[in-house]
Write an enzyme that holds these catalytic residues in place. Sequence first.
Site, short mmCIF file in Angstrom:
data_model
loop_
_atom_site.label_atom_id
_atom_site.label_comp_id
_atom_site.label_asym_id
_atom_site.label_seq_id
_atom_site.Cartn_x
_atom_site.Cartn_y
_atom_site.Cartn_z
N GLU A 33 8.62 -15.47 -3.86
CA GLU A 33 7.93 -14.43 -4.64
C GLU A 33 6.82 -15.08 -5.47
O GLU A 33 7.00 -16.19 -6.00
CB GLU A 33 8.97 -13.76 -5.54
CG GLU A 33 8.86 -12.26 -5.64
CD GLU A 33 9.01 -11.52 -4.31
OE1 GLU A 33 7.99 -11.28 -3.65
OE2 GLU A 33 10.16 -11.20 -3.97
N THR A 35 4.28 -16.43 -4.55
CA THR A 35 3.79 -17.65 -3.91
C THR A 35 2.59 -17.36 -3.01
O THR A 35 1.82 -18.26 -2.70
CB THR A 35 4.91 -18.30 -3.06
OG1 THR A 35 5.57 -17.25 -2.36
CG2 THR A 35 5.91 -19.03 -3.91
N GLY A 120 6.56 3.45 -5.21
CA GLY A 120 6.78 2.77 -6.48
C GLY A 120 8.03 1.90 -6.49
O GLY A 120 8.47 1.44 -7.55
N LEU A 123 8.20 -1.52 -1.97
CA LEU A 123 8.42 -1.74 -0.53
C LEU A 123 7.12 -1.65 0.26
O LEU A 123 7.12 -1.48 1.47
CB LEU A 123 9.45 -0.73 0.01
CG LEU A 123 10.78 -0.68 -0.73
CD1 LEU A 123 11.75 0.24 -0.02
CD2 LEU A 123 11.39 -2.07 -0.85
N ASP A 170 2.01 -8.54 2.07
CA ASP A 170 2.42 -7.20 2.47
C ASP A 170 1.68 -6.73 3.72
O ASP A 170 2.28 -6.17 4.64
CB ASP A 170 2.18 -6.20 1.32
CG ASP A 170 2.86 -6.63 0.03
OD1 ASP A 170 3.73 -7.52 0.09
OD2 ASP A 170 2.51 -6.11 -1.04
N TYR A 220 0.81 -9.19 -13.64
CA TYR A 220 0.56 -9.80 -12.32
C TYR A 220 -0.73 -10.62 -12.39
O TYR A 220 -0.78 -11.78 -11.98
CB TYR A 220 0.45 -8.69 -11.26
CG TYR A 220 0.36 -9.18 -9.83
CD1 TYR A 220 1.50 -9.46 -9.09
CD2 TYR A 220 -0.87 -9.36 -9.21
CE1 TYR A 220 1.42 -9.88 -7.76
CE2 TYR A 220 -0.96 -9.79 -7.89
CZ TYR A 220 0.19 -10.05 -7.17
OH TYR A 220 0.10 -10.47 -5.86
C1 GLA Z 1 3.24 -7.83 -4.81
C2 GLA Z 1 1.98 -8.24 -4.06
C3 GLA Z 1 2.26 -9.37 -3.07
C4 GLA Z 1 3.02 -10.52 -3.74
C5 GLA Z 1 4.22 -9.98 -4.52
C6 GLA Z 1 4.92 -11.05 -5.30
O1 GLA Z 1 4.15 -7.22 -3.93
O2 GLA Z 1 1.45 -7.13 -3.37
O3 GLA Z 1 1.06 -9.81 -2.51
O4 GLA Z 1 2.17 -11.26 -4.56
O5 GLA Z 1 3.85 -8.95 -5.41
O6 GLA Z 1 5.52 -11.96 -4.44
#
Ligand code: GLA
Length: 384
Positions: A33, A35, A120, A123, A170, A220
């Site tokens: 996560e 990363t 939200g 996923l 994602d 973030y």
């Molecule tokens: C969100 C972002 C991903 C990733 C995660 C953390 O889901 O969309 O790109 O950075 O957070 O691992």
Amino acid sequence: MVLAETVRKKFKKLFNEEPLLVRSPGRVNLIGEHTDYNMGFVLPAAIDKAIYFAISPRSDGQCKLFAIDMNDYFEYQVASIEHQEKNWPNYLMGVVDQLNKAGKKITGFNCVFSGDIPLGAGLSSSAALEAGLAFSLNHIFNLGIDKLSLVKLAQKAENEFVGVNCGIMDQYINIFGAQQTVLKIDCRSLECEYHPFINDDLRIVLCNTMVTHSLASSEYNTRRSQCESGVKIMQKYNPEIKSLRDISLDLLHSHRANIDEVIFRRCKFVVEENERVTKSCEDLEKSDFDSFGQRMYESHRGLRDEYEVSCKELDFLAEEALYSDKVIGARMMGGGFGGCTINLVYKSMVKKFQRFIEEAYKKKYGRKPLVYVCKIEAGTHIIS
Ligand code: GLA
């Protein structure tokens, strides 16, 4: 395939023709996560929750969209793309914007979509919209865009048009996912390894906190810049260092005195998390799911104490799971500050675990978490 049939029927009713049908999945991330934007490793999988698109080309430059789940219609011109107040069209417009910028000619389309990826919950329903549309347009207009370029294009749509500075995980897993397989993605080279994730005695269970704290997006971005600060400091000593991927734990420790305490903790988490992904893949090769589960707990602890992106609801769910003999691994998943925990649960114990965690959470927070049992499925593909 009920949803596929629903979008097809609605499409026929609205546009009176047969569409192309495309399934675009949500994702889980087993470990790795925060990363991806640090050029490290992640270990996601595409799941059996998805958005279904029914789509066909037009020749008059119009894009006509119908979102079944919102019972909402929107249309725009390929040639006049503007960010909208209403949010959902932006994910789709952003893709067309990127295609325009890449000089790929599309002449409009009809599109109906619907999905069962909870919104939200972390996923990646947004990546499913973007990558799913990019894939579909590539197909109906024969644009000849390769898979990795589709991934990058969909990520850019999110970064530049939707305005969320996400990493590449994602969109990547959405396009490249495969059945019963997790992908170890190297977010620096953008290559990946496919690792079978097969254990009939285990299930992937998600517990949705049902909260999204408003801190999520600002924190973030803060984490991203804290990691960049760490890299800048290290670069002074070694200009070859381009990202936290180039730093070992020993090297980081040797510079402890030069680095601010908070930045140090952020960097340490990322360096350790990358190691955990690599070791987790070795566990999978040996079918050692117990070790894999342990690493999930370690990941959670790091996200909670060092990276500080968890929240009390996520901690509660992960800790309750830890004390339960039904679960072999649990951690918060995704960006943090809400969304889901991911748990590896013995198949025979899934029902008991669900009842246990629902009751515990309800007692503490007055509402039940939603619980989803997931299967690992293929990435975005055509279903008709
Ligand atoms: C969100 C972002 C991903 C990733 C995660 C953390 O889901 O969309 O790109 O950075 O957070 O691992």
